[in-house]
Design a protein around this motif. Structure first.
Motif, PDB file in Angstrom:
ATOM      1  N   SER A 506       0.835  -1.283  -0.010  1.00  0.00           N
ATOM      2  CA  SER A 506      -0.216   0.175   0.027  1.00  0.00           C
ATOM      3  C   SER A 506       0.921   1.075   0.091  1.00  0.00           C
ATOM      4  O   SER A 506       0.210   2.363   0.210  1.00  0.00           O
ATOM      5  CB  SER A 506      -0.782   0.051   1.137  1.00  0.00           C
ATOM      6  OG  SER A 506      -1.698  -0.977   1.178  1.00  0.00           O
ATOM      7  N   PHE A 507       2.417   1.130  -0.144  1.00  0.00           N
ATOM      8  CA  PHE A 507       3.235   2.220  -0.008  1.00  0.00           C
ATOM      9  C   PHE A 507       3.902   2.662  -1.454  1.00  0.00           C
ATOM     10  O   PHE A 507       3.715   1.992  -2.339  1.00  0.00           O
ATOM     11  CB  PHE A 507       4.248   1.963   0.860  1.00  0.00           C
ATOM     12  CG  PHE A 507       3.828   1.469   2.050  1.00  0.00           C
ATOM     13  CD1 PHE A 507       3.471   2.264   3.148  1.00  0.00           C
ATOM     14  CD2 PHE A 507       3.811   0.093   2.597  1.00  0.00           C
ATOM     15  CE1 PHE A 507       3.181   1.995   4.559  1.00  0.00           C
ATOM     16  CE2 PHE A 507       3.393  -0.166   3.937  1.00  0.00           C
ATOM     17  CZ  PHE A 507       3.183   0.550   4.924  1.00  0.00           C
ATOM     18  N   PRO A 523      -0.415  12.508  -1.626  1.00  0.00           N
ATOM     19  CA  PRO A 523      -0.613  11.163  -0.988  1.00  0.00           C
ATOM     20  C   PRO A 523      -0.253  11.422   0.538  1.00  0.00           C
ATOM     21  O   PRO A 523       0.647  12.271   0.665  1.00  0.00           O
ATOM     22  CB  PRO A 523       0.596  10.288  -1.557  1.00  0.00           C
ATOM     23  CG  PRO A 523       0.858  10.861  -3.048  1.00  0.00           C
ATOM     24  CD  PRO A 523       0.680  12.288  -2.792  1.00  0.00           C
ATOM     25  N   ILE A 524      -0.707  10.493   1.194  1.00  0.00           N
ATOM     26  CA  ILE A 524      -0.690  10.725   2.666  1.00  0.00           C
ATOM     27  C   ILE A 524       0.851  10.176   3.183  1.00  0.00           C
ATOM     28  O   ILE A 524       1.224   8.861   2.790  1.00  0.00           O
ATOM     29  CB  ILE A 524      -1.794  10.006   3.615  1.00  0.00           C
ATOM     30  CG1 ILE A 524      -3.162  10.522   3.252  1.00  0.00           C
ATOM     31  CG2 ILE A 524      -1.457   9.778   5.023  1.00  0.00           C
ATOM     32  CD1 ILE A 524      -4.256   9.869   3.712  1.00  0.00           C
ATOM     33  N   ARG A 525       1.447  11.011   4.245  1.00  0.00           N
ATOM     34  CA  ARG A 525       2.812  10.527   4.207  1.00  0.00           C
ATOM     35  C   ARG A 525       2.798   9.631   5.641  1.00  0.00           C
ATOM     36  O   ARG A 525       2.220   9.794   6.639  1.00  0.00           O
ATOM     37  CB  ARG A 525       3.595  11.826   4.676  1.00  0.00           C
ATOM     38  CG  ARG A 525       5.316  11.892   4.509  1.00  0.00           C
ATOM     39  CD  ARG A 525       5.998  13.210   4.173  1.00  0.00           C
ATOM     40  NE  ARG A 525       5.550  14.031   5.362  1.00  0.00           N
ATOM     41  CZ  ARG A 525       5.978  13.984   6.599  1.00  0.00           C
ATOM     42  NH1 ARG A 525       7.197  13.110   6.793  1.00  0.00           N
ATOM     43  NH2 ARG A 525       5.757  14.947   7.331  1.00  0.00           N
ATOM     44  N   VAL A 526       3.674   8.935   5.564  1.00  0.00           N
ATOM     45  CA  VAL A 526       3.914   7.811   6.465  1.00  0.00           C
ATOM     46  C   VAL A 526       5.048   8.581   7.406  1.00  0.00           C
ATOM     47  O   VAL A 526       6.265   8.955   6.865  1.00  0.00           O
ATOM     48  CB  VAL A 526       4.519   6.450   6.027  1.00  0.00           C
ATOM     49  CG1 VAL A 526       4.847   5.679   7.389  1.00  0.00           C
ATOM     50  CG2 VAL A 526       3.541   5.543   5.342  1.00  0.00           C
ATOM     51  N   LEU A 527       4.736   8.546   8.798  1.00  0.00           N
ATOM     52  CA  LEU A 527       5.827   9.580   9.711  1.00  0.00           C
ATOM     53  C   LEU A 527       7.025   8.661  10.206  1.00  0.00           C
ATOM     54  O   LEU A 527       8.006   9.161  10.186  1.00  0.00           O
ATOM     55  CB  LEU A 527       5.027   9.825  10.883  1.00  0.00           C
ATOM     56  CG  LEU A 527       3.901  10.951  10.837  1.00  0.00           C
ATOM     57  CD1 LEU A 527       3.254  11.389  12.152  1.00  0.00           C
ATOM     58  CD2 LEU A 527       4.345  12.212   9.910  1.00  0.00           C
ATOM     59  N   GLN A 534       8.467   3.048   1.568  1.00  0.00           N
ATOM     60  CA  GLN A 534       7.172   3.322   2.454  1.00  0.00           C
ATOM     61  C   GLN A 534       6.882   4.711   2.903  1.00  0.00           C
ATOM     62  O   GLN A 534       6.325   4.959   3.992  1.00  0.00           O
ATOM     63  CB  GLN A 534       7.312   2.563   3.791  1.00  0.00           C
ATOM     64  CG  GLN A 534       7.708   1.071   3.413  1.00  0.00           C
ATOM     65  CD  GLN A 534       8.347   0.535   4.845  1.00  0.00           C
ATOM     66  OE1 GLN A 534       8.473   0.947   5.695  1.00  0.00           O
ATOM     67  NE2 GLN A 534       8.376  -0.943   4.746  1.00  0.00           N
ATOM     68  N   LEU A 537       1.313   6.546   1.438  1.00  0.00           N
ATOM     69  CA  LEU A 537       0.447   5.619   0.991  1.00  0.00           C
ATOM     70  C   LEU A 537      -0.206   5.884  -0.402  1.00  0.00           C
ATOM     71  O   LEU A 537      -0.186   6.783  -1.205  1.00  0.00           O
ATOM     72  CB  LEU A 537      -0.940   5.992   1.962  1.00  0.00           C
ATOM     73  CG  LEU A 537      -0.505   5.635   3.539  1.00  0.00           C
ATOM     74  CD1 LEU A 537      -1.931   5.910   4.229  1.00  0.00           C
ATOM     75  CD2 LEU A 537      -0.034   4.318   3.811  1.00  0.00           C
ATOM     76  N   ARG A 538      -0.421   4.768  -1.053  1.00  0.00           N
ATOM     77  CA  ARG A 538      -0.743   4.959  -2.708  1.00  0.00           C
ATOM     78  C   ARG A 538      -2.171   5.382  -2.828  1.00  0.00           C
ATOM     79  O   ARG A 538      -3.118   5.067  -2.244  1.00  0.00           O
ATOM     80  CB  ARG A 538      -0.808   3.537  -3.261  1.00  0.00           C
ATOM     81  CG  ARG A 538      -1.634   2.187  -2.716  1.00  0.00           C
ATOM     82  CD  ARG A 538      -1.753   0.922  -3.238  1.00  0.00           C
ATOM     83  NE  ARG A 538      -2.375  -0.189  -2.582  1.00  0.00           N
ATOM     84  CZ  ARG A 538      -2.514  -1.188  -3.309  1.00  0.00           C
ATOM     85  NH1 ARG A 538      -1.894  -1.684  -4.147  1.00  0.00           N
ATOM     86  NH2 ARG A 538      -3.172  -2.267  -2.518  1.00  0.00           N
ATOM     87  N   ILE A 568      -5.912   5.153  -1.570  1.00  0.00           N
ATOM     88  CA  ILE A 568      -6.050   5.980  -0.146  1.00  0.00           C
ATOM     89  C   ILE A 568      -6.045   7.458  -0.552  1.00  0.00           C
ATOM     90  O   ILE A 568      -4.830   7.709  -0.868  1.00  0.00           O
ATOM     91  CB  ILE A 568      -5.278   5.379   0.793  1.00  0.00           C
ATOM     92  CG1 ILE A 568      -5.431   3.882   1.275  1.00  0.00           C
ATOM     93  CG2 ILE A 568      -5.363   6.170   2.211  1.00  0.00           C
ATOM     94  CD1 ILE A 568      -4.516   3.351   2.180  1.00  0.00           C
ATOM     95  N   ARG A 570      -6.478  11.558   0.701  1.00  0.00           N
ATOM     96  CA  ARG A 570      -6.503  12.401   1.679  1.00  0.00           C
ATOM     97  C   ARG A 570      -7.853  13.253   1.987  1.00  0.00           C
ATOM     98  O   ARG A 570      -8.635  13.705   0.776  1.00  0.00           O
ATOM     99  CB  ARG A 570      -5.382  13.519   1.307  1.00  0.00           C
ATOM    100  CG  ARG A 570      -5.271  14.636   2.370  1.00  0.00           C
ATOM    101  CD  ARG A 570      -4.472  15.576   1.740  1.00  0.00           C
ATOM    102  NE  ARG A 570      -2.905  15.139   1.708  1.00  0.00           N
ATOM    103  CZ  ARG A 570      -2.047  15.093   2.860  1.00  0.00           C
ATOM    104  NH1 ARG A 570      -2.537  15.780   3.806  1.00  0.00           N
ATOM    105  NH2 ARG A 570      -0.781  14.538   2.730  1.00  0.00           N
ATOM    106  N   LEU A 575     -10.768  10.280   8.677  1.00  0.00           N
ATOM    107  CA  LEU A 575     -10.015   9.218   8.103  1.00  0.00           C
ATOM    108  C   LEU A 575      -9.952   9.612   6.598  1.00  0.00           C
ATOM    109  O   LEU A 575     -11.098  10.260   5.921  1.00  0.00           O
ATOM    110  CB  LEU A 575     -10.573   8.014   8.398  1.00  0.00           C
ATOM    111  CG  LEU A 575     -10.616   7.411   9.494  1.00  0.00           C
ATOM    112  CD1 LEU A 575     -11.439   6.169   9.705  1.00  0.00           C
ATOM    113  CD2 LEU A 575      -9.258   7.061   9.912  1.00  0.00           C
ATOM    114  N   PRO A 576      -8.971   9.082   5.875  1.00  0.00           N
ATOM    115  CA  PRO A 576      -9.078   9.289   4.399  1.00  0.00           C
ATOM    116  C   PRO A 576     -10.200   8.430   3.539  1.00  0.00           C
ATOM    117  O   PRO A 576     -10.870   7.635   4.313  1.00  0.00           O
ATOM    118  CB  PRO A 576      -7.602   8.826   3.985  1.00  0.00           C
ATOM    119  CG  PRO A 576      -7.133   7.951   5.119  1.00  0.00           C
ATOM    120  CD  PRO A 576      -7.870   8.348   6.388  1.00  0.00           C
TER     121      PRO A 576
END
Ligand code: ZN
Lengths: 771, 343
Positions: A506-507, A523-527, A534, A537-538, A568, A570, A575-576
Motif C-alpha cells: 500500500s506504499f 498522498p498521505i505521508r507515513v511518519l 514506504q 500511501l498509494r 487511499i 487524503r 479518515l481518508p
C-alpha cells in the motif's frame, strides 16, 4: 525471562523430586505463561569433581603446561592446562571429558574455568575453590516468552513463578523473606528521602550498611545469577541482582561515602541535565525523566540505571541500598528515550508492587550477611510511601464462573484455586458467592474485575479439561456484504479471463510519486517508515502494477495480471477515503499493442456492461495517443490506456484501472427488464459511412443512433476499411441496421423512410454515405 | 407367359444393375429407368388391359412383387452408399484433441485470497457476517477502544506505521470488531478479513504487510467452551481433518480471559519435529472472551452480553497450506510464484 529450575525448586517444597524440568515447563506453558525453551546449565558439573594440583611442568614448545592433580572422585590424573593460575596447591575443578592429545601430551580430562562449568563468565583461568568442595549440580534454565509476562509484574522474579508452580502442583510455597531482619521500627533512619511526585515514585525505601567488604560472590550465588542470565560482578551488586531475579524487586547500591548531603531526592531531571551512568555512557535528560539525586546532582536515572560516580568500587565500605517503586510509563519512556532497556526498567515497566520494596530489603539483609561477613546495618529503615488506591474486593459467584467457562466447577474448587494463588477469599452473602481480595502484586494493573478471576480459575483447571460445546443461539441468515461479494465475483471473472491476481504493498516512494506525477494528489505521508519505499500511501494501484510488469517482463513474453486493492486519498479531516480499485494489465513483447487494449476493453465491459470509452488527455505515464476514460450511465468508472513506451522496455503494456465503488453502484442499479419476443419479422439494411481516418467510430455510431427512429432495433458495427478506392486519409465504416415493429410487419416504404432519415441526418453532420 | 418372362427378366437385370452400381450417382438414373413414372415397370402395367382378367390378377401380383423387390434393393443399396459416405467423411474428420486449447488459459487467484474465501464461506455457513474496515484507522479504534490505552506496553509490542494527521495503518483487524459492534450491535456474529501493517524489517519470515481474519461472536451467554468448539470446527474445516487443539493462557488487552490456541503439529502428529520446534504443537491463533471494557466502549452492556473474539493469521495459514517458505513472495507480484495457484 530465564528461570532456574533449581531456584524455583528451592522455593517450592518437594518440587524437585516430583516434577521434572520438562514437565514443569509444560505446566507453566499450559497454566501460566509461554515457555520458549529449556536448556541445561552447568552440564559439566554432573561429573566434575574437586581436584588439588600436585605438580605443574612446562611442555616444550607450548604455552600449555602439564599438571598432575589429585581428584576427589577419580584419583590422580594428568592433564594439559593452559591457565596461568594453575599452580601447585590450588583446589580447582576437574572434569573427566576423556583422553585427548594436546601439545603432544596425553591429557586425561580437563581443569575447568568458571565459564566452562556454567558458574560465571570467567575464562581467564581455571576455577579457584576456597575449600575442596563445590556442591553445585547441573541446572535447567526455562526460558519464558517476555511478551507473555507483560501483564504480570510478579512473574519477573523466581518467587512469583514459584507461587504459580505451587498453585499448579499443590506443593507448599516457601517465602525466602524474613522480615525480622529489618531494623526495629523505632530506629531512626540516617538518610531522608524527598519524593517530588508520588505518582512517579509511589515508594522509596532503603537501608544503610557499613563495614562492607567488596569481593566476588560465593560460587553458588554466581551460579544462580548466571542461570538467570545475569552477569556476576561483585558481592554487593550481585545481591541487588539476586533480589531482582528472585523477588522482581529492582535495587541499586550507592557508595554511601560518595553521596553528598543526607537527603535523597526523587525528582524530575532538569532540561539538559547530564549524568554518566554505570555503563560509562553520558545521558542528557529532560524534565520528563525521573532521577535520584543528592545535594550535588543526579546519582541515578530512576528505575533504569545507576550513576557512575556513586557506583560500588573495590574500596567501598558503606552503602546505601535503594529499593523503590517507580511509575511504569515514566520508566518505559525514559528507558526508550535513552535507548537502554535494563533488567530494572523492564520490571518497572510492568507496574511493580510498592509493597515489595521492604521485602526486597529484608531479603538483601540476609544475603549481604552471607556474602559480606561483618556487614552492619546503620540506623533504621528509610521508607517514604504513599499507597496506591486499593483495588476493591471482587464479588464472584460460582454460577457466573460456570457460565463464563461453560464448565461445571465447584465452589470449593474456586476457593482452593484462588487461595493457592494467595487471593483472599471469604464467603459472600449468597451461597456459592465469594468476596475476593486481590493480593498487592496482582493489583497494580493485572486484576480488578471478576473476568480477571475467571482467567485465574480457568487456567488452573486447565482448558484441556473442558468439553467443547456448541452455543445455544438462534440460527440466522447473516446480513450480506454485497461489496465483498462483488469483489469476489470480479476476482473469479477476471481470473477466468486469464489474469493472475497479485497483492502489492500500500506504499509509494518519493521516486515513484515523481515518476508517475502523483504529487498533485498529495498522498498521505507515513511518519515513521523504515524503508524509503514506504514513504507515502498509494493513491493509485498503477505504479506497483507497472513494477509488476517490469519484473515479470524478464521471465515472460506475454502475461496478464491484476490486483484489487485500496486507493487511499487524503481528506481535510477525519479518515481518508479508501476506494477499492481493480488494476489489470496485459503485456506482450510483440504486436502493435491494440490486442491488449481491446482485450481489456472487453474485460471492462464484462465487469460494467454498457461501458463507454472516451479518449482523453493522457496522464504522464500513459501513451499520449492511447488513453481513454471509461464511462457507464454517465459516471466515470476508470481508465484504459497503454503504458507510455518510455515506461517499459521491449514490449507494450495495456492497463485497465477501474473504480470498483463506482462500478458496484452501477451494477446494483442495473435492472433487467424482459421484453416480449418479436412476433413480426424485421428487415435489415447496410450503410457505410466514409469519413476521415481519425474520426472516432464511437462518434459515428452516436450519430447513427441520434437519427434512428423507434423502429430501429439494432445498429451493429460490421467493419472499417481504408485503402483504394478510398482517398488517402479516408476510411469507410459499415453498419448493419435492423428495423422492425412490435405489432406488425413494416412495409418497404416504412423501412426506406427510416433509412432515408438516417442518411439525411448523417449527411447533415458532414459524413459521406455509401449505400 | 410372355409378360411373366419379361417381368422376371426386368427384375433380374434391375437387381444386377443395382448391385453393380458404383455410387449414389449411378443409382438414381437406374431408379428412374426402372421404377419411374415412365420406367420399365410402368410400361408393363400399361399393357394390363390387353390381358384376361385371370392373367391380369396374376401378372398384377407378380408386378407388385417385382416392384417391391427392386425398390427394397434400391433403398438398401442407397443406404449402403450413404453410410459409406458418412463413414468416409467422419474418418476424414479425424482431429487431434490433445492439441492445446485455444484462447487464454485461466489466471490464478492469490493464495491468501483462496484461503480467505474458504474461511469466509465456512463462517457464513455458521451464521457469521463478513465485515470490512479501512486500512487507515484512528488511534481510538486501533488501540483505545480495544482496551489498549496510550500508556499500555502492548502499544510497544506493535510497531505501528503512524501517518500525518494522527491516524495510523491498522496493526490488526480488531478495529473492525469495534466498527461491527457499533454498527450492528448485539447479538453479533462477524468476521473481518483484511490487510494489516506492522512497522518491521522484512525477511523470509517477517513482513510489514500481512493478512488477518478477525472473528467475534456476541450473545447472551457465550462461554470458553463455546469458543473452543468454534475454534475446533474452524480448524478441522481449514485443515480438512480432525485437529487436536490446546488452549493456554495468553495475554491480549482486549480479551479476558485470553488464550493462545495451539494445534497439534500436523507434520509429526505430536512427538516433535523441526516444524513444531520439537514441541509437538504449533501456535496458531490468539483468542479469548471479549473484555468487558471493550464491550462497554462500543456501547454494549457487558452485564447483558458477552462473547468471544479470535484472530487468525491468514498469511500464516496460506504459508502452512501451500508450504510457502518465504513470506515475501506473497507481496512480490512474481507470476512464476502466483501462477502456481491456478484453480
Ligand atoms: Zn512436529
Amino acid at each position: 525471562m530465564k528461570f532456574s529450575y533449581q531456584w524455583i525448586s528451592s522455593l517450592v517444597d518437594g518440587l524437585g523430586n516430583v516434577v521434572e524440568p520438562r514437565e514443569l515447563m509444560r505446566l507453566i506453558t499450559m497454566k501460566t505463561a509461554e515457555c520458549e525453551g529449556l536448556e541445561e546449565a552447568g552440564a559439566l558439573l554432573a561429573n566434575a569433581t574437586p581436584a588439588e594440583v600436585l605438580v605443574v611442568e612446562p611442555i616444550e614448545g607450548s604455552h600449555n603446561r602439564k599438571a598432575v592433580v589429585r581428584t576427589i572422585a577419580y584419583g590422580e590424573k594428568t592433564v594439559v592446562c593452559g591457565a596461568a593460575n594453575c599452580r601447585v596447591g590450588l583446589w580447582t575443578m576437574y572434569a573427566p571429558i576423556g583422553i585427548k592429545k594436546i601439545s603432544g601430551v596425553e591429557s586425561d580430562g580437563m581443569l575447568a574455568s568458571g565459564r566452562e562449568l556454567g558458574i560465571n563468565r570467567d575464562h581467564e583461568g581455571i576455577l579457584e575453590l576456597s575449600k575442596p568442595e563445590l556442591g553445585l549440580q547441573p541446572d535447567w534454565v526455562i526460558e519464558v516468552d517476555n511478551k507473555s509476562l507483560t501483564h504480570r509484574p510478579d512473574l519477573w522474579g523466581h518467587y512469583g513463578m514459584a507461587r504459580e508452580v505451587s498453585a499448579i502442583t499443590g506443593k507448599p510455597l516457601r517465602d525466602p523473606v524474613d522480615m525480622a531482619l529489618l531494623p526495629a521500627a523505632s530506629a531512626e533512619p540516617v538518610k531522608r528521602v524527598a519524593i517530588g511526585d508520588f505518582t512517579l515514585c509511589p515508594r522509596y525505601s532503603g537501608l544503610v550498611f557499613e563495614n562492607v567488604t567488596v569481593q566476588p560472590s560465593p560460587l553458588w550465588l554466581q551460579y544462580r545469577l548466571e542461570a538467570a542470565g545475569l552477569n556476576p560482578i561483585n558481592n554487593i551488586v550481585d545481591v541487588t541482582n539476586y533480589v531482582l531475579a528472585e523477588l522482581a524487586q529492582p535495587m541499586h547500591a550507592f557508595d554511601a561515602d560518595k553521596l553528598r548531603g543526607d537527603t535523597i531526592f526523587v525528582r524530575n531531571a532538569g532540561n539538559g541535565e547530564k549524568i554518566v551512568a554505570l555503563n560509562k555512557e553520558e545521558y542528557e535528560l529532560d524534565d520528563t525523566n525521573l532521577v535520584i539525586a543528592d545535594a550535588g546532582g543526579a546519582i541515578a536515572i530512576a528505575g533504569v540505571i545507576g550513576g557512575d560516580e556513586s557506583a560500588i568500587g573495590d574500596g567501598t565500605t558503606r552503602i546505601v541500598l535503594e529499593s523503590a517503586c517507580f511509575n511504569a510509563t515514566s520508566v518505559r519512556k525514559t528507558a526508550a528515550k535513552i535507548k537502554n532497556r535494563t533488567d530494572a526498567s523492564m520490571r518497572f515497566e510492568k507496574s511493580q508492587d510498592p509493597e515489595n520494596t521492604v521485602r526486597g530489603l529484608a531479603r538483601a539483609v540476609a544475603l549481604l550477611q552471607e556474602v559480606s561477613p561483618g556487614i552492619r546495618l546503620v540506623g533504621g529503615l528509610i521508607d517514604s510511601y504513599q499507597p496506591l488506591p486499593k483495588v476493591a474486593p471482587i464479588v464472584l459467584s460460582t454460577e457466573w464462573v460456570q457460565r463464563k467457562l461453560g464448565h461445571p466447577v465447584a465452589a470449593a474448587e474456586i476457593k482452593r484455586i484462588l487461595e493457592a494463588l494467595q487471593f483472599g477469599v471469604s464467603n459472600g452473602e449468597q451461597p456459592g458467592e465469594f468476596i475476593v481480595e486481590v493480593p498487592s502484586w496482582r493489583a497494580t494493573k493485572d486484576i480488578s474485575l471478576r473476568e480477571d478471576l475467571v482467567e485465574e480459575i480457568g487456567r488452573m483447571i486447565g482448558y484441556g479439561e473442558m468439553t467443547p460445546t456448541a452455543p445455544l443461539v438462534p440460527s440466522v441468515v447473516p446480513p450480506a456484504n454485497p461489496t465483498r461479494e462483488f469483489h469476489h465475483h470480479l476476482r473469479d471473472l477476471v481470473a477466468a479471463q486469464g489474469y493472475t491476481e497479485a497483492y502489492n504493498y500500500s506504499f509509494l516512494s518519493d521516486e515513484t510519486i515523481a515518476e508517475f506525477g502523483l504529487a498533485a494528489q498529495q498522498p498521505i505521508r507515513v511518519l515513521n517508515p523504515i524503508a524509503s519505499d514506504q514513504a507515502y500511501l498509494r493513491t493509485s494501484l498503477v505504479p506497483r502494477i507497472v513494477n509488476n510488469i517490469r519484473e515479470n517482463r524478464k521471465h515472460f513474453e506475454t502475461f496478464r495480471l491484476f490486483e484489487i486493492g485500496h486507493e487511499i486519498h487524503r481528506n481535510t479531516e477525519g479518515l481518508p477515503t479508501e476506494t477499492p480499485h481493480l488494476a489489470a494489465a496485459f503485456f506482450a513483447k510483440d504486436g502493435d499493442g491494440s490486442a491488449g487494449l481491446f482485450e481489456l476493453k472487453r474485460l471492462a465491459s464484462c465487469i460494467v456492461p454498457g461501458i463507454e470509452v472516451r479518449p482523453c488527455d493522457a496522464l504522464p505515464y500513459e501513451h499520449p495517443a492511447r488513453a481513454a476514460e471509461l464511462f457507464a450511465d454517465g459516471t466515470r468508472v476508470g481508465r484504459l490506456f497503454e503504458l507510455h513506451p518510455s515506461m517499459v522496455e521491449a514490449g507494450r503494456a495495456a492497463i485497465l484501472d477501474l473504480d470498483l465503488a463506482a462500478a458496484e453502484t452501477l451494477s446494483h442499479g442495473r435492472k433487467i427488464q424482459y421484453k416480449p419476443l418479436r412476433r413480426f419479422p424485421t428487415s435489415a439494411f447496410d450503410l457505410s459511412v466514409v469519413t476521415g481516418e481519425r474520426t472516432l467510430v464511437g462518434e459515428i455510431e452516436a450519430g447513427l443512433r441520434a437519427y434512428a427512429t423507434a423502429n430501429v432495433t439494432a445498429i451493429e458495427f460490421q467493419r472499417q476499411y481504408s485503402g483504394p478506392p478510398l482517398a488517402a486519409g479516408q476510411k469507410s465504416v459499415s453498419y448493419r441496421i435492423t428495423v422492425g415493429a412490435a405489432d406488425r410487419t413494416l412495409s418497404s416504404a416504412e423501412v426506406s423512410a427510416v433509412r432515408d432519415a438516417i442518411i439525411e441526418g448523417m449527411r447533415s453532420r458532414g459524413y459521406e454515405l455509401r449505400v | 407367359m410372355e409378360a411373366e418372362q419379361l417381368l422376371s427378366g426386368l427384375r433380374q437385370s434391375a437387381l444386377d444393375r443395382i448391385a453393380a452400381a458404383a455410387s449414389l450417382d449411378d443409382l438414381e438414373p437406374l431408379r428412374v429407368e426402372v421404377l419411374g413414372r415412365n420406367g420399365a415397370l410402368a410400361g408393363v402395367s400399361k399393357d394390363f388391359k390387353k390381358l384376361t382378367p385371370e392373367d391380369r390378377a396374376r401378372i398384377g401380383k407378380l408386378l407388385n412383387e417385382v416392384k417391391q423387390a427392386v425398390e427394397s434393393a434400391f433403398e438398401a443399396r442407397k443406404a449402403g452408399f450413404e453410410t459409406a459416405a458418412l463413414n468416409a467423411r467422419l474418418d476424414a474428420e479425424w482431429l487431434d484433441l490433445t492439441l492445446p486449447a485455444s484462447g487464454v488459459r485461466p489466471g490464478a487467484l492469490h493464495p491468501v485470497t483462496r484461503i480467505q474465501r474458504e474461511i469466509e464461506e465456512l463462517f457464513v455457513s455458521l451464521g457469521f457476517t463478513v465485515l470490512d474496515g479501512p486500512e487507515v484507522e484512528t488511534e481510538v479504534n486501533n488501540f483505545d477502544a480495544l482496551n489498549i490505552p496510550p500508556t499500555h506496553p502492548a502499544r510497544d509490542m506493535q510497531d505501528t506505521f503512524w501517518l500525518e494527521g494522527g491516524n495510523l495503518l491498522r496493526t490488526h483487524t480488531s478495529p473492525v470488531q469495534v466498527r461491527g459492534m457499533r454498527k450492528l450491535g448485539p447479538p453479533l456474529r462477524m468476521i473481518a478479513p483484511g490487510r494489516v501493517f506492522r512497522n518491521e524489517e522484512v525477511d523470509a519470515s517477517h513482513e510489514h504487510t500481512f493478512y488477518q481474519l478477525e472473528g467475534m461472536m456476541i450473545d447472551r451467554d457465550v462461554s470458553v467452551t463455546n469458543l473452543i468448539y468454534f475454534m475446533k470446527t474452524l480448524l478441522s474445516s481449514i485443515f480438512k481433518r480432525e485437529v487436536t487443539v490446546r488452549l493456554r493462557p495468553g495475554y491480549f488487552p482486549f480479551v479476558e480471559p485470553g488464550f493462545e490456541l495451539d494445534i497439534q503439529c500436523l507434520i509429526c502428529g505430536g512427538p516433535g519435529c523441526p516444524v513444531c520446534k520439537h514441541s509437538g504443537w504449533v501456535e496458531l491463533l490468539p483468542c479469548g472472551l471479549v473484555h468487558p471494557n471493550v464491550l462497554q466502549m462500543s456501547g454494549i452492556d457487558p452485564k447483558e452480553w458477552n462473547g468471544f473474539a479470535f484472530g487468525l493469521g491468514l498469511t500464516r495459514l496460506a504459508m502452512m497450506r501451500y508450504q510457502i517458505d518465504d513470506i515475501r513472495q506473497l507481496q512480490g507480484g512474481d507470476l512464476r510464484f502466483l501462477n502456481q495457484f491456478t484453480a
